[in-house]
Write an enzyme that holds these catalytic residues in place. Structure first.
Site, PDB file in Angstrom:
ATOM      1  N   GLY A  14     -10.024 -52.823  32.783  1.00 58.92           N
ATOM      2  CA  GLY A  14     -11.183 -53.530  33.349  1.00 58.92           C
ATOM      3  C   GLY A  14     -11.498 -53.029  34.744  1.00 58.92           C
ATOM      4  O   GLY A  14     -10.594 -52.614  35.466  1.00 58.92           O
ATOM      5  N   GLU A 106      -1.899 -53.623  34.763  1.00 58.09           N
ATOM      6  CA  GLU A 106      -0.529 -53.671  34.246  1.00 58.09           C
ATOM      7  C   GLU A 106      -0.371 -52.793  32.983  1.00 58.09           C
ATOM      8  O   GLU A 106       0.601 -52.037  32.869  1.00 58.09           O
ATOM      9  CB  GLU A 106      -0.299 -55.160  33.937  1.00 58.09           C
ATOM     10  CG  GLU A 106       0.924 -55.539  33.258  1.00 58.09           C
ATOM     11  CD  GLU A 106       0.672 -56.809  32.432  1.00 58.09           C
ATOM     12  OE1 GLU A 106      -0.314 -57.549  32.665  1.00 58.09           O
ATOM     13  OE2 GLU A 106       1.462 -57.022  31.508  1.00 58.09           O
ATOM     14  N   ASP A 131      -7.060 -60.029  39.663  1.00 52.30           N
ATOM     15  CA  ASP A 131      -6.129 -61.142  39.406  1.00 52.30           C
ATOM     16  C   ASP A 131      -4.943 -61.176  40.379  1.00 52.30           C
ATOM     17  O   ASP A 131      -4.263 -62.197  40.477  1.00 52.30           O
ATOM     18  CB  ASP A 131      -5.570 -61.054  37.974  1.00 52.30           C
ATOM     19  CG  ASP A 131      -6.660 -61.032  36.920  1.00 52.30           C
ATOM     20  OD1 ASP A 131      -7.753 -61.564  37.177  1.00 52.30           O
ATOM     21  OD2 ASP A 131      -6.415 -60.470  35.825  1.00 52.30           O
ATOM     22  N   GLY A 174      -8.445 -64.929  36.540  1.00 51.19           N
ATOM     23  CA  GLY A 174      -7.073 -64.771  37.004  1.00 51.19           C
ATOM     24  C   GLY A 174      -6.079 -64.581  35.883  1.00 51.19           C
ATOM     25  O   GLY A 174      -4.883 -64.476  36.099  1.00 51.19           O
ATOM     26  N   ARG A 175      -6.604 -64.598  34.657  1.00 55.01           N
ATOM     27  CA  ARG A 175      -5.767 -64.483  33.461  1.00 55.01           C
ATOM     28  C   ARG A 175      -4.659 -65.534  33.507  1.00 55.01           C
ATOM     29  O   ARG A 175      -4.987 -66.704  33.687  1.00 55.01           O
ATOM     30  CB  ARG A 175      -5.209 -63.073  33.317  1.00 55.01           C
ATOM     31  CG  ARG A 175      -5.468 -62.542  31.895  1.00 55.01           C
ATOM     32  CD  ARG A 175      -4.757 -61.268  31.646  1.00 55.01           C
ATOM     33  NE  ARG A 175      -5.557 -60.107  31.892  1.00 55.01           N
ATOM     34  CZ  ARG A 175      -6.448 -59.600  31.058  1.00 55.01           C
ATOM     35  NH1 ARG A 175      -6.703 -60.177  29.917  1.00 55.01           N
ATOM     36  NH2 ARG A 175      -7.107 -58.499  31.361  1.00 55.01           N
ATOM     37  N   ARG A 274     -20.145 -81.820  36.964  1.00 49.53           N
ATOM     38  CA  ARG A 274     -20.798 -80.576  36.543  1.00 49.53           C
ATOM     39  C   ARG A 274     -19.780 -79.428  36.634  1.00 49.53           C
ATOM     40  O   ARG A 274     -18.876 -79.460  37.474  1.00 49.53           O
ATOM     41  CB  ARG A 274     -21.981 -80.243  37.465  1.00 49.53           C
ATOM     42  CG  ARG A 274     -23.127 -81.229  37.383  1.00 49.53           C
ATOM     43  CD  ARG A 274     -23.915 -81.063  36.086  1.00 49.53           C
ATOM     44  NE  ARG A 274     -25.101 -81.885  36.082  1.00 49.53           N
ATOM     45  CZ  ARG A 274     -25.159 -83.145  35.680  1.00 49.53           C
ATOM     46  NH1 ARG A 274     -24.055 -83.766  35.254  1.00 49.53           N
ATOM     47  NH2 ARG A 274     -26.300 -83.818  35.695  1.00 49.53           N
ATOM     48  N   HIS A 280     -17.668 -62.977  35.089  1.00 49.56           N
ATOM     49  CA  HIS A 280     -17.589 -61.581  35.556  1.00 49.56           C
ATOM     50  C   HIS A 280     -18.303 -61.316  36.870  1.00 49.56           C
ATOM     51  O   HIS A 280     -18.160 -60.220  37.431  1.00 49.56           O
ATOM     52  CB  HIS A 280     -18.108 -60.636  34.471  1.00 49.56           C
ATOM     53  CG  HIS A 280     -17.161 -60.543  33.316  1.00 49.56           C
ATOM     54  ND1 HIS A 280     -17.085 -61.507  32.347  1.00 49.56           N
ATOM     55  CD2 HIS A 280     -16.219 -59.616  33.010  1.00 49.56           C
ATOM     56  CE1 HIS A 280     -16.146 -61.176  31.476  1.00 49.56           C
ATOM     57  NE2 HIS A 280     -15.602 -60.034  31.851  1.00 49.56           N
ATOM     58  N   GLN A 282     -17.299 -62.375  39.438  1.00 53.03           N
ATOM     59  CA  GLN A 282     -16.163 -62.163  40.348  1.00 53.03           C
ATOM     60  C   GLN A 282     -15.689 -60.714  40.379  1.00 53.03           C
ATOM     61  O   GLN A 282     -14.911 -60.319  41.237  1.00 53.03           O
ATOM     62  CB  GLN A 282     -14.976 -63.048  39.925  1.00 53.03           C
ATOM     63  CG  GLN A 282     -15.243 -64.516  40.101  1.00 53.03           C
ATOM     64  CD  GLN A 282     -14.322 -65.362  39.225  1.00 53.03           C
ATOM     65  OE1 GLN A 282     -13.306 -65.851  39.692  1.00 53.03           O
ATOM     66  NE2 GLN A 282     -14.657 -65.526  37.964  1.00 53.03           N
ATOM     67  N   ARG A 283     -16.104 -59.936  39.383  1.00 53.98           N
ATOM     68  CA  ARG A 283     -15.611 -58.563  39.287  1.00 53.98           C
ATOM     69  C   ARG A 283     -16.642 -57.528  39.691  1.00 53.98           C
ATOM     70  O   ARG A 283     -16.326 -56.343  39.780  1.00 53.98           O
ATOM     71  CB  ARG A 283     -15.176 -58.305  37.844  1.00 53.98           C
ATOM     72  CG  ARG A 283     -13.711 -58.102  37.752  1.00 53.98           C
ATOM     73  CD  ARG A 283     -13.193 -58.040  36.374  1.00 53.98           C
ATOM     74  NE  ARG A 283     -13.795 -57.087  35.489  1.00 53.98           N
ATOM     75  CZ  ARG A 283     -13.528 -57.036  34.184  1.00 53.98           C
ATOM     76  NH1 ARG A 283     -12.687 -57.903  33.661  1.00 53.98           N
ATOM     77  NH2 ARG A 283     -14.084 -56.155  33.412  1.00 53.98           N
TER      78      ARG A 283
HETATM   79  O1  F6P Z   1      -7.980 -58.915  34.470  1.00 51.40           O
HETATM   80  C1  F6P Z   1      -9.241 -59.076  35.020  1.00 51.40           C
HETATM   81  C2  F6P Z   1     -10.049 -60.062  34.208  1.00 51.40           C
HETATM   82  O2  F6P Z   1     -11.310 -60.189  34.809  1.00 51.40           O
HETATM   83  C3  F6P Z   1      -9.391 -61.430  34.026  1.00 51.40           C
HETATM   84  O3  F6P Z   1      -9.460 -62.226  35.175  1.00 51.40           O
HETATM   85  C4  F6P Z   1     -10.138 -61.957  32.837  1.00 51.40           C
HETATM   86  O4  F6P Z   1      -9.396 -62.909  32.109  1.00 51.40           O
HETATM   87  C5  F6P Z   1     -10.347 -60.714  32.013  1.00 51.40           C
HETATM   88  O5  F6P Z   1     -10.224 -59.601  32.888  1.00 51.40           O
HETATM   89  C6  F6P Z   1     -11.667 -60.642  31.322  1.00 51.40           C
HETATM   90  O6  F6P Z   1     -11.644 -59.517  30.508  1.00 51.40           O
HETATM   91  P1  F6P Z   1     -12.939 -58.886  29.843  1.00 51.40           P
HETATM   92  O7  F6P Z   1     -13.672 -58.119  30.923  1.00 51.40           O
HETATM   93  O8  F6P Z   1     -12.383 -58.013  28.793  1.00 51.40           O
HETATM   94  O9  F6P Z   1     -13.772 -60.018  29.331  1.00 51.40           O
END
Ligand code: F6P
Length: 349
Positions: A14, A106, A131, A174-175, A274, A280, A282-283
């Site tokens: 990811g 990981e 995470d 955060g898994r 609510r 995503h 966050q990413r």
């Molecule tokens: O490991 C990063 C992460 O964004 C986790 O926080 C989340 O559970 C997972 O990846 C989401 O994965 P995907 O992008 O495959 O939906």
């Protein structure tokens, strides 16, 4: 000193903010050492398919602040593909790679360790994840950005929670760890934080919200990590998932605890509730300054390890120092240091 000529770099798994800053640092450091830098497209798939791009100064110019990865990413695992390992090792040998820097989470670190230990591929690892759950390193780049995004969201939810006398739940990623939840919860002044590492029952969460309302507060902010369980005083407990499917690594697809917990809170406390699941968001996007600095330090450290022939190692942050650890020691998941939760708990209820 080990003599390097050609250094490959790949991003796998990811994405997360700061990947481009690492790529830039590896390339700039390699070029400064007189070496050639080559990007491998879409992680280990780029090696197996021999899909490369020359990385010169121009190629890494203007990418420091960009989110995502200019090399694209994939979850290609040579150990799970027919002839995957043979293709990778043939590419390394025939295309004369002297070192490869693999930036990933990981699972990528496991592939990297196995390719190095079992097949002698000259690899160096760089851990990445929002995470912050990779062992042997204190902080991964991308985490600070995710925490900042979640904190900004909590700040915004605070004002509307206050206006409407509502309970606002924020579900963060955060898994199976609560790092993002705890850090954004402290930074955003959450009234309760629910994480996988320390089970809180629905009854305990509702009691904290009721106690807060009893002392005159008309709204509450609850931060919940996607991996936290919905747990009851009866002992009944379940992890909420978006589907029963797992991803290719066998991880459950998490998400939905916010809605499930929100329903329980509204029913049991009677307070209008609510839920916001940040997902995503966050990413994506530009890394914070802290992540750019950290990613740059990771990249330079990895390039130096490659130059010194220190293969089979992962760049790591320990305290304030950049160092490296053998990939064999990078196993399992790094959970939240509960001291952080103890600090946060001073402000609950
Ligand atoms: O490991 C990063 C992460 O964004 C986790 O926080 C989340 O559970 C997972 O990846 C989401 O994965 P995907 O992008 O495959 O939906």
């Amino acid at each position: 000193m080990h003599s390097l000529v050609k250094v490959g770099v790949l991003t796998a798994g990811g994405d997360c903010p700061g990947l481009n800053a690492v790529i830039r640092a590896v390339v700039r450091r390699a070029l400064a050492g007189g070496h050639e830098a080559v990007g491998l497209w879409r992680g280990y798939a780029g090696l197996a398919e021999r899909s490369y791009v020359e990385l010169d100064m121009r190629a890494v110019s203007g990418i420091l602040h960009l989110g995502g990865t200019v090399l694209s990413t994939s979850s290609y695992d040579p150990f799970r593909e027919p002839d995957g390992v043979a293709k990778v090792t043939a590419a390394v040998e025939e295309d004369a790679f002297d070192a490869i820097v693999a930036i990933g989470g990981e699972h990528t670190m496991t592939i990297t360790r196995r390719l190095h230990d079992e097949h002698g591929v000259p690899l160096v690892g760089v851990p990445k994840t929002i995470d912050n759950d990779v062992p042997c390193t204190d902080f991964t780049f991308g985490f600070d950005t995710a925490v900042q995004i979640a904190t900004d969201a909590i700040d915004r939810l605070h004002t509307t929670a206050q206006s409407h006398d509502r309970v606002m739940l924020v579900e963060v990623m955060g898994r199976n760890t609560g790092w993002i939840a705890v850090f954004s919860g402290i930074a955003g002044g959450a009234d309760a934080i629910v994480i996988p590492e320390l089970e809180l029952t629905v009854e305990e969460i509702c009691a904290a919200i009721n106690a807060r309302h009893d002392r005159g507060k008309s709204f509450s902010i609850v931060v919940v990590a996607e991996g936290a369980a919905l747990a009851f005083a009866s002992g009944d407990k379940r992890q909420i998932r978006t589907s029963q499917e797992t991803d290719m690594y066998g991880y459950p697809r998490l998400g939905g605890i916010g809605q499930a917990l929100g329903k329980e809170i509204e029913t049991r406390t009677g307070f209008e509730t609510r839920v916001t699941a940040l997902g995503h968001v966050q990413r994506g996007g530009t890394p914070t300054a802290t992540d750019r600095v950290l990613a740059t330090r990771y990249g330079i450290t990895a390039a130096e390890l490659a130059e010194q022939g220190e293969f089979g190692r992962m760049a790591a942050l320990q305290g304030t120092e950049m160092t490296s650890v053998p990939l064999t020691s990078v196993e399992g998941v790094k959970h939240v240091d509960l001291d952080y939760l103890r600090i946060a708990a001073n402000f609950f209820g």
